[in-house]
Design a protein around this motif. Structure first.
Motif, PDB file in Angstrom:
ATOM      1  N   GLY A  63       7.086 -19.008  -9.241  1.00  0.00           N
ATOM      2  CA  GLY A  63       8.427 -18.934  -9.796  1.00  0.00           C
ATOM      3  C   GLY A  63       8.981 -17.528  -9.926  1.00  0.00           C
ATOM      4  O   GLY A  63       9.943 -17.305 -10.652  1.00  0.00           O
ATOM      5  N   LYS A  64       8.396 -16.581  -9.206  1.00  0.00           N
ATOM      6  CA  LYS A  64       8.810 -15.173  -9.316  1.00  0.00           C
ATOM      7  C   LYS A  64       9.393 -14.668  -8.000  1.00  0.00           C
ATOM      8  O   LYS A  64       9.054 -15.147  -6.923  1.00  0.00           O
ATOM      9  N   PRO A  65      10.268 -13.653  -8.062  1.00  0.00           N
ATOM     10  CA  PRO A  65      10.808 -13.057  -6.837  1.00  0.00           C
ATOM     11  C   PRO A  65       9.724 -12.292  -6.080  1.00  0.00           C
ATOM     12  O   PRO A  65       8.727 -11.862  -6.664  1.00  0.00           O
ATOM     13  N   PHE A  66       9.944 -12.141  -4.785  1.00  0.00           N
ATOM     14  CA  PHE A  66       8.984 -11.426  -3.940  1.00  0.00           C
ATOM     15  C   PHE A  66       9.717 -10.811  -2.764  1.00  0.00           C
ATOM     16  O   PHE A  66      10.904 -11.059  -2.553  1.00  0.00           O
ATOM     17  N   ALA A  67       9.002  -9.996  -1.999  1.00  0.00           N
ATOM     18  CA  ALA A  67       9.573  -9.394  -0.793  1.00  0.00           C
ATOM     19  C   ALA A  67       8.565  -9.536   0.340  1.00  0.00           C
ATOM     20  O   ALA A  67       7.351  -9.516   0.124  1.00  0.00           O
ATOM     21  N   ILE A  68       9.091  -9.666   1.533  1.00  0.00           N
ATOM     22  CA  ILE A  68       8.285  -9.713   2.744  1.00  0.00           C
ATOM     23  C   ILE A  68       8.542  -8.390   3.465  1.00  0.00           C
ATOM     24  O   ILE A  68       9.674  -8.089   3.823  1.00  0.00           O
ATOM     25  N   ASN A  69       7.491  -7.600   3.631  1.00  0.00           N
ATOM     26  CA  ASN A  69       7.584  -6.305   4.292  1.00  0.00           C
ATOM     27  C   ASN A  69       6.966  -6.437   5.670  1.00  0.00           C
ATOM     28  O   ASN A  69       5.745  -6.593   5.796  1.00  0.00           O
ATOM     29  N   VAL A  70       7.777  -6.425   6.725  1.00  0.00           N
ATOM     30  CA  VAL A  70       7.268  -6.476   8.092  1.00  0.00           C
ATOM     31  C   VAL A  70       6.797  -5.067   8.418  1.00  0.00           C
ATOM     32  O   VAL A  70       7.598  -4.137   8.461  1.00  0.00           O
ATOM     33  N   LEU A  71       5.487  -4.922   8.625  1.00  0.00           N
ATOM     34  CA  LEU A  71       4.930  -3.585   8.811  1.00  0.00           C
ATOM     35  C   LEU A  71       5.324  -2.991  10.154  1.00  0.00           C
ATOM     36  O   LEU A  71       5.420  -3.695  11.164  1.00  0.00           O
ATOM     37  N   ALA A  72       5.519  -1.677  10.151  1.00  0.00           N
ATOM     38  CA  ALA A  72       5.825  -0.929  11.371  1.00  0.00           C
ATOM     39  C   ALA A  72       4.521  -0.635  12.106  1.00  0.00           C
ATOM     40  O   ALA A  72       3.431  -0.701  11.528  1.00  0.00           O
ATOM     41  N   ASP A  73       4.640  -0.307  13.378  1.00  0.00           N
ATOM     42  CA  ASP A  73       3.441  -0.121  14.207  1.00  0.00           C
ATOM     43  C   ASP A  73       2.556   1.056  13.785  1.00  0.00           C
ATOM     44  O   ASP A  73       1.421   1.162  14.221  1.00  0.00           O
ATOM     45  N   ASP A  74       3.038   1.919  12.904  1.00  0.00           N
ATOM     46  CA  ASP A  74       2.197   3.019  12.421  1.00  0.00           C
ATOM     47  C   ASP A  74       1.632   2.733  11.027  1.00  0.00           C
ATOM     48  O   ASP A  74       1.127   3.630  10.358  1.00  0.00           O
ATOM     49  N   GLN A  75       1.674   1.466  10.595  1.00  0.00           N
ATOM     50  CA  GLN A  75       1.222   1.114   9.255  1.00  0.00           C
ATOM     51  C   GLN A  75      -0.064   0.273   9.245  1.00  0.00           C
ATOM     52  O   GLN A  75      -0.280  -0.537   8.355  1.00  0.00           O
ATOM     53  N   LEU A  76      -0.926   0.507  10.217  1.00  0.00           N
ATOM     54  CA  LEU A  76      -2.196  -0.206  10.261  1.00  0.00           C
ATOM     55  C   LEU A  76      -3.001   0.025   8.981  1.00  0.00           C
ATOM     56  O   LEU A  76      -3.584  -0.905   8.428  1.00  0.00           O
ATOM     57  N   ASP A  77      -2.987   1.257   8.479  1.00  0.00           N
ATOM     58  CA  ASP A  77      -3.714   1.556   7.238  1.00  0.00           C
ATOM     59  C   ASP A  77      -3.149   0.763   6.061  1.00  0.00           C
ATOM     60  O   ASP A  77      -3.889   0.349   5.169  1.00  0.00           O
ATOM     61  N   VAL A  78      -1.854   0.506   6.067  1.00  0.00           N
ATOM     62  CA  VAL A  78      -1.221  -0.285   5.000  1.00  0.00           C
ATOM     63  C   VAL A  78      -1.677  -1.741   5.104  1.00  0.00           C
ATOM     64  O   VAL A  78      -1.994  -2.380   4.089  1.00  0.00           O
ATOM     65  N   ALA A  79      -1.738  -2.268   6.320  1.00  0.00           N
ATOM     66  CA  ALA A  79      -2.207  -3.645   6.516  1.00  0.00           C
ATOM     67  C   ALA A  79      -3.623  -3.803   5.966  1.00  0.00           C
ATOM     68  O   ALA A  79      -3.914  -4.752   5.231  1.00  0.00           O
ATOM     69  N   TRP A  80      -4.516  -2.867   6.324  1.00  0.00           N
ATOM     70  CA  TRP A  80      -5.898  -2.928   5.838  1.00  0.00           C
ATOM     71  C   TRP A  80      -5.959  -2.739   4.325  1.00  0.00           C
ATOM     72  O   TRP A  80      -6.754  -3.395   3.640  1.00  0.00           O
ATOM     73  N   HIS A  81      -5.138  -1.847   3.790  1.00  0.00           N
ATOM     74  CA  HIS A  81      -5.140  -1.582   2.348  1.00  0.00           C
ATOM     75  C   HIS A  81      -4.910  -2.868   1.561  1.00  0.00           C
ATOM     76  O   HIS A  81      -5.632  -3.165   0.607  1.00  0.00           O
ATOM     77  N   PHE A  82      -3.914  -3.634   1.971  1.00  0.00           N
ATOM     78  CA  PHE A  82      -3.573  -4.852   1.238  1.00  0.00           C
ATOM     79  C   PHE A  82      -4.378  -6.075   1.686  1.00  0.00           C
ATOM     80  O   PHE A  82      -4.217  -7.162   1.146  1.00  0.00           O
ATOM     81  N   ALA A  83      -5.252  -5.866   2.665  1.00  0.00           N
ATOM     82  CA  ALA A  83      -6.161  -6.932   3.092  1.00  0.00           C
ATOM     83  C   ALA A  83      -7.533  -6.760   2.441  1.00  0.00           C
ATOM     84  O   ALA A  83      -8.474  -7.462   2.788  1.00  0.00           O
ATOM     85  N   GLY A  84      -7.644  -5.813   1.509  1.00  0.00           N
ATOM     86  CA  GLY A  84      -8.890  -5.654   0.774  1.00  0.00           C
ATOM     87  C   GLY A  84      -9.725  -4.449   1.156  1.00  0.00           C
ATOM     88  O   GLY A  84     -10.842  -4.291   0.676  1.00  0.00           O
ATOM     89  N   ARG A  85      -9.204  -3.599   2.029  1.00  0.00           N
ATOM     90  CA  ARG A  85      -9.904  -2.349   2.390  1.00  0.00           C
ATOM     91  C   ARG A  85      -9.007  -1.178   1.996  1.00  0.00           C
ATOM     92  O   ARG A  85      -8.316  -0.602   2.837  1.00  0.00           O
ATOM     93  N   PRO A  86      -9.011  -0.836   0.703  1.00  0.00           N
ATOM     94  CA  PRO A  86      -8.095   0.194   0.207  1.00  0.00           C
ATOM     95  C   PRO A  86      -8.195   1.510   0.967  1.00  0.00           C
ATOM     96  O   PRO A  86      -9.284   1.981   1.276  1.00  0.00           O
ATOM     97  N   ALA A  87      -7.032   2.066   1.266  1.00  0.00           N
ATOM     98  CA  ALA A  87      -6.938   3.364   1.941  1.00  0.00           C
ATOM     99  C   ALA A  87      -7.182   4.478   0.929  1.00  0.00           C
ATOM    100  O   ALA A  87      -7.045   4.274  -0.282  1.00  0.00           O
ATOM    101  N   ASP A  88      -7.562   5.646   1.437  1.00  0.00           N
ATOM    102  CA  ASP A  88      -7.767   6.809   0.565  1.00  0.00           C
ATOM    103  C   ASP A  88      -6.471   7.173  -0.161  1.00  0.00           C
ATOM    104  O   ASP A  88      -6.490   7.555  -1.320  1.00  0.00           O
ATOM    105  N   ARG A  89      -5.374   7.062   0.565  1.00  0.00           N
ATOM    106  CA  ARG A  89      -4.057   7.357  -0.013  1.00  0.00           C
ATOM    107  C   ARG A  89      -3.295   6.041  -0.123  1.00  0.00           C
ATOM    108  O   ARG A  89      -3.047   5.369   0.885  1.00  0.00           O
TER     109      ARG A  89
END
Length: 181
Positions: A63-89
């Motif tokens: 029942g809460k608002p959300f956003a869908i962020n379509v990742l850019a091709d240079d955001q592989l580290d972001v994909a992994w970060h939110f898939a359970g492999r946190p990035a250093d930054r």
């Protein structure tokens, strides 16, 4: 049905990579990498994400608002970060119209809650689109269990006799209109 075989079959469909973002129970930004995103309807404007029932994001979206962020091709580290492999930054956040957004996404789709449906071991969450943000950045892709990138753009003229660069007439050809008598 063998679950590995089914997963492999589903994996043959190339998708974009998204991070669904929302506000956690503590009030901070939270995200989860999701490739199960679908445009549902233009009128009303609806989008769908499908999340594993056991994910924290699934609990925060009730029942809460959300956003869908379509990742850019240079955001592989972001994909992994939110898939359970946190990035250093940690990825950067910005305020969005309905929920926190990720900096640098190729596209953002901000949603208000619409409906939630049972999806077996997943929850199907449909949001009413409140706002979008579109850039010219290429998206990150996922296919066959691997992250991928778009290839170079091919022109449809290649090999055609109508091609302005290599067909019957080149781009410098000048045509004189017929005089009507």
């Amino acid at each position: 049905m063998d679950s590995r075989e089914l997963r492999n079959a589903f994996g043959q469909f190339a998708t974009g990579v998204t991070v669904v973002t929302c506000t956690s129970a503590e009030g901070g930004p939270h995200g989860a990498t999701v490739n199960a995103f679908t445009a549902v309807s233009l009128e009303p404007a609806l989008a769908q994400v499908t999340l594993t029932r056991t994910s924290k994001a699934c609990q925060y979206l009730d029942g809460k608002p959300f956003a869908i962020n379509v990742l850019a091709d240079d955001q592989l580290d972001v994909a992994w970060h939110f898939a359970g492999r946190p990035a250093d930054r940690a990825p950067g956040w910005v305020d969005g119209p309905t929920a926190p957004l990720l900096e640098g996404a190729a596209t953002t789709i901000s949603c208000r809650p619409w409906r939630t449906y049972d999806g077996g071991d997943h929850l199907i969450v449909i949001g009413e689109v409140a706002a979008v943000g579109i850039t010219a950045r290429d998206p990150l892709l996922f296919h066959g269990g691997r992250f991928r990138y778009l290839g170079p753009v091919e022109t449809h003229w290649s090999g055609s006799l109508d091609c302005p660069d290599s067909g019957w007439f080149d781009a410098s050809a000048v045509f004189t209109p017929l005089a009507l008598a």
